[in-house]
Design an enzyme around this catalytic site. Structure first.
Site, mmCIF file in Angstrom:
data_model
loop_
_atom_site.group_PDB
_atom_site.id
_atom_site.type_symbol
_atom_site.label_atom_id
_atom_site.label_comp_id
_atom_site.label_asym_id
_atom_site.label_seq_id
_atom_site.Cartn_x
_atom_site.Cartn_y
_atom_site.Cartn_z
ATOM 1 N N LYS A 197 42.203 -56.625 23.239
ATOM 2 C CA LYS A 197 42.506 -55.905 23.934
ATOM 3 C C LYS A 197 42.078 -54.781 23.685
ATOM 4 O O LYS A 197 40.849 -54.334 23.513
ATOM 5 C CB LYS A 197 44.236 -56.530 24.161
ATOM 6 N N TYR A 241 53.054 -66.113 22.347
ATOM 7 C CA TYR A 241 51.514 -66.618 21.967
ATOM 8 C C TYR A 241 50.574 -66.146 21.710
ATOM 9 O O TYR A 241 50.339 -64.541 21.297
ATOM 10 C CB TYR A 241 50.967 -66.368 23.625
ATOM 11 N N ASP A 266 51.400 -59.979 14.854
ATOM 12 C CA ASP A 266 50.014 -60.382 16.031
ATOM 13 C C ASP A 266 49.941 -59.212 17.490
ATOM 14 O O ASP A 266 51.329 -59.128 17.913
ATOM 15 C CB ASP A 266 50.092 -61.882 16.700
#
Ligand SMILES: *Cc1c(COP(=O)(O)O)cnc(C)c1O
Length: 435
Positions: free
Chosen positions: A269, A146, A241
């Site tokens: 995050k 994702y 990523d």
């Protein structure tokens, strides 16, 4: 005994009036595990308290950011002053370079970076940059990974897309989806084959160097090296990523852990310490294509927001100064939790496969090894749902999907872990006895 969620249900009814499904991000709904989520009122360290006053040991940590625990005092303190000085100026401040210095020190592959407000923006912008740099159109990604919710990256995506069992998303035109090649993870031959089939057409390979968004799936030995070798040879860029893995599996992310140098990296995050903050960065010759220096446009009203910079700075300062204690602590606590829960499953006769890299892990309800999306999808999601419910009732809040990694923080204690292992033991026994 079911926990009392009376107040949460009242809040949920109100939320459903205003928000589709009652949520502002689908991963927060409990669709995949049945039931409805508690509404959270506050959190501290390893614990969440809901609107009915129930306490939970938290193993999703705001989906990754809370590596030092909730309401980490230096981060809470750090946002006080900039809040009073005005939360946003839309002009440059010193704090942006302060945070960038720590990022670049932790990630030697990053010469220059740009701050954005979400991981979605970071990956979307990194891909635009890769296409401009290579003058190629196609993007190779991996099934179950994702990379945020931009159109081209939802093809065979993980996280909520996998949880809801949809192949991509409605509303993404085929013309856009066709520019994304979705390949099986941990299969270097599939990448070779894609480059053979599309010579000089693939701009970049984007990868979660440890998958978190199909549940935790580590890269097989030699896999990331192969991606580096193939992309170098084929003139494509390699994008790591590390929105989830950055500052999580090591201070310098998976690229430090495995010793691979990508061309571009995306972060998020933990980077914002719980405030909206993400970044993309990498080689200066690529990054200098960005406006205002170059022709690649990318912008953000709240990018580099002073509150986000301050919370990120407090978090990264602590992680940098205490890396020698924090990461070994996370490793040993996670090891004892994951192996302890695994032992309870074995004792109860429930087949699970535990995957873990540092303080990032998943208990898959399947006997077979989980190495890619297809093997993760063999999990018994109904058994996971029962496990999730039983754990919640015992005061342990796991990610509400089989296809999301769980996280542990430096605020978790051995007593929390013992309580979690015991709760898992009774949950597994109930599943085995089909109670
Ligand atoms: C969470 C995540 C994203 C998306 O970040 P948002 O801030 O939710 O947009 C992208 N990539 C990975 C690997 C992630 O874990």
């Amino acid at each position: 005994m079911p926990v009392d969620l009376t107040r949460s249900r009242v809040l949920q009814q109100r939320a459903e009036r205003y928000f589709p499904g009652g949520v502002n991000s689908p991963a927060r709904a409990f669709r995949a595990v049945g039931g409805d989520p508690p509404f959270v009122e506050r959190a501290e360290g390893a614990y969440l308290w809901d609107a009915d006053g129930n306490r939970y040991i938290d193993y999703f940590g705001s989906w990754g950011p809370m590596i030092l625990g909730h309401a980490f005092p230096p981060a809470v303190e750090a946002i006080r002053e900039p809040a009073q000085l005005s939360p946003s100026f839309g002009a440059s401040t010193a704090s942006e370079a302060d945070l960038a210095e720590l990022v670049v020190r932790a990630f030697p592959s990053i010469d220059k970076l740009r701050f954005v407000s979400s991981g979605t923006e970071a990956t979307m912008s990194a891909i635009r940059l890769a296409r401009a740099y290579t003058d190629r159109k196609l993007v190779a990604k991996f099934e179950g990974c994702y990379h945020g919710h931009s159109d081209g990256l939802l093809v065979k995506a993980g996280s909520g897309v996998a949880t809801l069992g949809i192949p991509g998303s409605a509303g993404v035109p085929e013309d856009i989806a066709h520019l994304t090649l979705a390949l099986p993870y941990n299969d270097a031959m599939a990448v070779e084959a894609a480059f053979d089939a599309h010579r000089h057409e693939i701009a970049c390979v984007i990868v979660e160097p440890v998958v978190g968004n199909a549940g935790c799936i580590p890269a097989a030995a030699g896999y990331l090296e192969a991606l580096r070798e193939i992309t170098n040879r084929e003139g494509a860029l390699l994008i790591f990523d590390e929105v989830m893995t950055g500052f999580r599996v090591a201070l310098g992310g998976a690229q430090e852990l495995y010793g691979i140098t990508p061309d571009l990296t995306t972060l998020g995050k933990i980077l914002g310490g719980g405030l909206p903050c993400a970044a993309f960065g990498g080689r200066a010759d690529i990054m200098d294509l960005l406006a205002p220096l170059g022709p690649v446009y990318q912008a953000g009203t709240l990018s580099g927001n002073p509150l986000a910079m301050a919370a990120g700075l407090a978090t990264l300062q602590y992680l940098t100064e205490h890396r020698g204690e924090v990461y070994p602590l996370l490793e040993s606590l996670s090891e004892s939790l994951v192996s302890g829960v695994g032992a309870e499953a074995a004792r109860a006769g429930v087949s699970i496969t535990s995957n873990r890299v540092g303080a990032m892990f998943t208990w898959f309800f399947t006997a077979g090894a989980v190495t890619d999306y297809d093997s993760a999808a063999k999990s018994d999601t109904a058994a996971f749902a029962r496990f999730h419910r039983a754990m919640l009732e015992s005061g342990v809040w796991l990610p509400c999907s089989q296809f999301e990694a769980a996280f542990l923080s430096a605020a978790h204690t051995p007593a929390d872990i013992q309580q979690t292992i015991e709760a898992a033991g009774s949950a597994f026994r109930a599943i085995a006895e089909n109670r």
